[in-house]
Every structure is written in C-alpha cells, then in structure tokens.
Design a protein around this motif. Structure first.
Motif, PDB file in Angstrom:
ATOM      1  N   SER A   1       0.835  -1.197   0.000  1.00  5.78           N
ATOM      2  CA  SER A   1       0.000   0.000   0.000  1.00  5.78           C
ATOM      3  C   SER A   1       0.871   1.249   0.000  1.00  5.78           C
ATOM      4  N   THR A   2       0.513   2.225  -0.834  1.00  2.68           N
ATOM      5  CA  THR A   2       1.290   3.468  -0.946  1.00  2.68           C
ATOM      6  C   THR A   2       0.326   4.636  -1.141  1.00  2.68           C
ATOM      7  N   PRO A   3       0.547   5.745  -0.456  1.00  8.05           N
ATOM      8  CA  PRO A   3       1.586   6.002   0.540  1.00  8.05           C
ATOM      9  C   PRO A   3       1.142   5.556   1.932  1.00  8.05           C
ATOM     10  N   MET A   4       1.845   4.593   2.462  1.00 11.40           N
ATOM     11  CA  MET A   4       1.623   4.111   3.826  1.00 11.40           C
ATOM     12  C   MET A   4       2.988   3.941   4.470  1.00 11.40           C
TER      13      MET A   4
ATOM     14  N   ALA B   1      -5.367  13.604  -7.792  1.00 11.26           N
ATOM     15  CA  ALA B   1      -6.359  12.599  -7.404  1.00 11.26           C
ATOM     16  C   ALA B   1      -6.607  11.589  -8.512  1.00 11.26           C
ATOM     17  N   HIS B   2      -6.636  12.039  -9.738  1.00 13.41           N
ATOM     18  CA  HIS B   2      -6.923  11.140 -10.867  1.00 13.41           C
ATOM     19  C   HIS B   2      -5.755  11.081 -11.852  1.00 13.41           C
ATOM     20  N   HIS B   3      -4.595  11.440 -11.382  1.00 20.01           N
ATOM     21  CA  HIS B   3      -3.397  11.379 -12.226  1.00 20.01           C
ATOM     22  C   HIS B   3      -3.177   9.928 -12.665  1.00 20.01           C
ATOM     23  N   PRO B   4      -2.879   9.694 -13.925  1.00 19.62           N
ATOM     24  CA  PRO B   4      -2.758   8.303 -14.408  1.00 19.62           C
ATOM     25  C   PRO B   4      -1.680   7.478 -13.715  1.00 19.62           C
ATOM     26  N   ASP B   5      -0.695   8.137 -13.110  1.00 17.71           N
ATOM     27  CA  ASP B   5       0.349   7.378 -12.411  1.00 17.71           C
ATOM     28  C   ASP B   5      -0.009   7.076 -10.957  1.00 17.71           C
ATOM     29  N   TYR B   6      -1.054   7.738 -10.415  1.00 19.84           N
ATOM     30  CA  TYR B   6      -1.304   7.638  -8.979  1.00 19.84           C
ATOM     31  C   TYR B   6      -2.748   7.297  -8.606  1.00 19.84           C
ATOM     32  N   ALA B   7      -3.651   7.234  -9.532  1.00 22.11           N
ATOM     33  CA  ALA B   7      -5.077   7.143  -9.211  1.00 22.11           C
ATOM     34  C   ALA B   7      -5.458   5.832  -8.547  1.00 22.11           C
ATOM     35  N   THR B   8      -4.778   4.749  -8.852  1.00 20.76           N
ATOM     36  CA  THR B   8      -5.117   3.441  -8.274  1.00 20.76           C
ATOM     37  C   THR B   8      -3.939   2.896  -7.475  1.00 20.76           C
ATOM     38  N   GLN B   9      -4.256   1.966  -6.587  1.00 19.45           N
ATOM     39  CA  GLN B   9      -3.210   1.397  -5.735  1.00 19.45           C
ATOM     40  C   GLN B   9      -2.079   0.752  -6.547  1.00 19.45           C
ATOM     41  N   PRO B  10      -2.358  -0.079  -7.550  1.00 15.72           N
ATOM     42  CA  PRO B  10      -1.244  -0.650  -8.330  1.00 15.72           C
ATOM     43  C   PRO B  10      -0.380   0.423  -8.994  1.00 15.72           C
TER      44      PRO B  10
ATOM     45  N   ARG C   1       0.096   3.536  -7.894  1.00 13.68           N
ATOM     46  CA  ARG C   1       0.902   4.194  -6.860  1.00 13.68           C
ATOM     47  C   ARG C   1       2.067   3.310  -6.418  1.00 13.68           C
ATOM     48  N   LEU C   2       1.812   2.003  -6.302  1.00 14.97           N
ATOM     49  CA  LEU C   2       2.895   1.093  -5.914  1.00 14.97           C
ATOM     50  C   LEU C   2       4.004   1.103  -6.971  1.00 14.97           C
ATOM     51  N   ALA C   3       3.611   1.105  -8.238  1.00 13.86           N
ATOM     52  CA  ALA C   3       4.604   1.119  -9.324  1.00 13.86           C
ATOM     53  C   ALA C   3       5.411   2.405  -9.332  1.00 13.86           C
ATOM     54  N   HIS C   4       4.824   3.482  -8.816  1.00  9.07           N
ATOM     55  CA  HIS C   4       5.497   4.786  -8.796  1.00  9.07           C
ATOM     56  C   HIS C   4       5.728   5.254  -7.357  1.00  9.07           C
ATOM     57  N   ARG C   5       6.016   4.311  -6.466  1.00  9.24           N
ATOM     58  CA  ARG C   5       6.149   4.635  -5.041  1.00  9.24           C
ATOM     59  C   ARG C   5       7.163   5.751  -4.797  1.00  9.24           C
ATOM     60  N   ALA C   6       8.318   5.662  -5.393  1.00  4.24           N
ATOM     61  CA  ALA C   6       9.353   6.687  -5.166  1.00  4.24           C
ATOM     62  C   ALA C   6       8.856   8.067  -5.593  1.00  4.24           C
ATOM     63  N   ASP C   7       8.118   8.127  -6.697  1.00  9.53           N
ATOM     64  CA  ASP C   7       7.602   9.410  -7.169  1.00  9.53           C
ATOM     65  C   ASP C   7       6.541   9.956  -6.216  1.00  9.53           C
ATOM     66  N   VAL C   8       5.695   9.059  -5.676  1.00 11.56           N
ATOM     67  CA  VAL C   8       4.663   9.489  -4.726  1.00 11.56           C
ATOM     68  C   VAL C   8       5.311  10.149  -3.514  1.00 11.56           C
ATOM     69  N   TRP C   9       6.303   9.488  -2.951  1.00 12.82           N
ATOM     70  CA  TRP C   9       6.961  10.056  -1.771  1.00 12.82           C
ATOM     71  C   TRP C   9       7.739  11.326  -2.112  1.00 12.82           C
ATOM     72  N   ALA C  10       8.295  11.371  -3.291  1.00 10.95           N
ATOM     73  CA  ALA C  10       9.018  12.583  -3.697  1.00 10.95           C
ATOM     74  C   ALA C  10       8.070  13.782  -3.778  1.00 10.95           C
TER      75      ALA C  10
END
Length: 410
Positions: free
Chosen positions: A247-250, A283-292, A294-303
C-alpha cells in the motif's frame, strides 16, 4: 541508600483494584522464567486464577538471575498477581510435593528445554498419572522434538530464524531485530490460547492434554501474510523500511517538527489525501489514481509528498488529515505513549503498592470483558512468601512444612 524520588512518589495512591473473578476456579502451577512462559501465566493471574509461581530456593538454580532483579521493572510486570512457592525439584522430597500439588491443579506451564521435564520426572505422562485432568503447557525454543529440540531458544534467535529480521529494516542495511520481544510474547499468547482450548475441551471429555508451542513456530505465525506470500506466491518478502509492502503512501513522513505515520489504504483515501494537501490535480493522475499505479510509482509518490509535509507541523497535519478521514497518527516515544489521552482512557497503566518501591505502575491486560475484567491487584510476591499457605492448602501440617524447610526442600 534511599532510591531517587520519582513522579509516582508525589502522586496520591491509587484505589485498590478488586481481583478479577473470571478464572477463580483454576489453579495454575507456573514453572516458567524469562518471558514467554511468564507472559502466558500472567494472563491467567490477571483474570483471577490461583497462579503459583514455583522457583528453586536460593543457590539451587545457577541461572536464576537470567530474568533480572526481582524488584526490577520486568519481573514486577511479568509476575504480578501470583503466589510464590520455593521448591527444589531436584530432590525426591521436592518432586513429591510438586506431584501432590499437581493433584489439585488444572494446568502446569513450563518452558524448560524439552528433555529437562523428563529428567525431573514431571513430563506429561508422569503428571497425567497423578491427575488425568491436568493440562501441561510446554513452551520451547524450537519444538518438543526434531533436530533443534535441545537447543536453547531466545527471542532474537527466533526472530532471525522465523524470517522477521529480513523483513524489518531499511533496504540494504542488513537484518534488524524488532524493538520488543515479539517471539517470546507471541509464544506466551499462543500457549494461553492453547490452554483455554484444552480447558474447554476438558469440559466435554473430562481429560487433560499436552499443549505445545515454540518461539520458532510463534514467530513464523506472527509473520502471517509475509509467510503466506512466500508459501503461496513463491515471493521472498524484502525489507521495506517504513513502507507498507504493497500500500502506498503508507509509511513514515517527516514534518516540520517531527514525524507522523500516514496510512492511505485505498483509492478513496488517496483522493481525500489530495484534498488535504490541496493537490486535487493528483487525485486522478494516471500514475497515482489506483493502488497498483501508486505502488509502481512509489518513489515518485513520496518525492511529491515529502516537501509538502515538511512545510507544516505534525499536529497541524494530524488535524487536517483527520478532518478529511485520512488515517494518520503520531509516532511516540514511550513517555509520550502514556501521556496520550486515549491511552489514559483505556487504563493501560495500572498501579499497585510495593513494599520496597512504593506504588509501581504496570502494563495492564489489553482485553476488556464487560462483567469479569482483568485486574492488577498485587505486585510480585517475595520469593517463597506463600510456601506455608500453599502447602497447607494441599494437606501438609505445620510440622511437615517445617521439616521441608529445614531440609532445604522449600
């Protein structure tokens, strides 16, 4: 030399708690030491069972200091609410006394190495011969048989062998132990669960049985979904630091004045987080909208999140996140834990008077019962303080007790 004054010295004495009545019909013979076994027996003691802590007279056990100072915080916390009997089980007279106690008991709990109880003559078959209703609970490092059965078991060894230390810590830093004795404590909890199952089954069959658990088994069971991840999917879980495995961001995020835990577990919570941080565009950004995604882009989420959270205080962020329903929480040091109003409300810290340390505050049971709750009513008894009363309970007269004491049996 007097001890230093503490904050407790200035506080008024707490009113005495009433003993629990939940398990007053049970007698538990506690042969355990260190942590796993005492944790198990403490549950029964706090719920009102007559738990008799049996330990060797002074000078008999070369490892009697393994559990720390008798008036130290660990012993006081582990062994409250128990009566104390000294008994030399290496003497035939001591064994005879113990077996007489077994006739009146419901449960014996031990955490010797597996061969020790047989050598002493207190294995399950020997106990069952004296009392067919007896339940023996054995907690070992690695199991009662098998190639590692005779090894000494300690919590950190079980943490390593059970997989915990390679799923704990920052990636690349090497194995890390948990900050609490999780294998010991879990083994004690599983042993107590097994005892309760055996007691309930005895209501039907009229017979006792042998309950077994180990630090190794309990540690593996505690790893739970991480262990299942390997068994079912064939994946070896890596270290994820403070990040959740999927789960990201967790995880932990730094604020202007400290750190908080952020726990975004679903896509709706992600959208709520975007509202809280005033970034609705994410909220609906194609890289972050769903859990999979966000997980694939975890480093970007935290950045993205790191500089945002660094701009405000922990208290402010917690208030803002709560307002929109995003799970988050403070990260406390232990003094802050017990200063929290919810912890105080839950009555986790419970005080009892001690003859030498004054009022001491212990960690209460984390279980609530509406009619028969647990209670902390007495500190660890002085060694052997209850010998006369316990032996009189099972038929020894004063002359016999005096003789046992004179001969060094008690």
């Amino acid at each position: 030399m007097s001890r230093p004054a503490t904050a407790q010295d200035a506080a008024p004495a707490s009113p005495a708690a009433a003993p629990s009545v939940a398990l007053t019909n049970l007698r538990i013979l506690d042969l355990t030491r260190v942590r796993a076994g005492p944790t198990c027996c403490r549950i029964f003691a706090d719920f009102g069972a007559d738990v008799i802590k049996i330990e060797a007279p002074d000078g008999i056990d070369p490892n009697e200091t393994m559990s720390g100072a008798r008036d130290g915080y660990d012993m006081l916390n582990l062994h409250r609410n128990k009566r104390s009997l000294t008994l030399n089980l290496k003497r035939k007279e001591g064994l005879a006394v113990f077996l007489k106690l077994v006739e009146t008991a419901d449960v014996v709990v031990e955490n010797y190495r597996p061969d020790v109880k047989t050598r002493l003559g207190i294995d399950y078959e020997a106990l069952k011969a004296r009392n067919p209703r007896i339940i023996l609970a054995s907690i070992s490092g690695f199991g009662q048989d098998g190639p590692y059965a005779k090894r000494a078991g300690f919590d950190q060894i079980a943490q390593g062998m059970g997989g915990l230390m390679w799923i704990t810590g920052i990636p690349g830093q090497g194995p890390v132990r948990a900050g609490a004795a999780v294998a010991d404590s879990t083994a004690g909890l599983y042993a107590a669960t097994g005892i309760l199952v055996a007691l309930r089954e005895r209501d039907v069959s009229g017979l006792g049985q042998w309950v077994q658990t180990s630090l190794l088994q309990s540690q593996i069971a505690l790893c739970d979904f991480q262990a299942a991840r390997y068994l079912i999917e064939g994946e070896v879980p890596p270290q994820n630091g403070n990040d959740h495995p999927y789960s990201t961001p967790m995880g932990v995020v730094e604020t202007a004045d400290g750190f908080i835990n952020l726990a975004v577990g679903g896509d709706g919570q992600w959208r709520d987080l975007c509202t809280a941080i005033q970034r609705s565009d994410l909220a609906h950004h194609p890289d972050y909208a769903t859990q999979p995604q966000r997980l694939a882009h975890r480093a970007d989420v935290w950045a993205l999140l790191t500089p945002i959270f660094a701009a405000d205080t922990s208290a402010s962020w917690l208030e803002r996140l709560e307002a929109v329903g995003v799970p988050a929480g403070p990260i406390y040091r232990m003094d802050e834990v017990f200063a929290d109003p919810q912890v105080a409300h839950l009555n986790v810290a419970q005080s009892v008077p001690h003859p030498r340390r004054g009022e001491v505050t212990l960690v209460g049971q984390p279980i609530g019962l509406s009619r028969t709750p647990a209670a902390v009513v007495a500190p660890l008894a002085d060694k052997g303080a209850d010998c006369d009363a316990i032996l009189a309970d099972v038929g020894f007269d004063s002359a016999e007790i005096a003789a046992l004491r004179a001969e060094g049996v008690i």
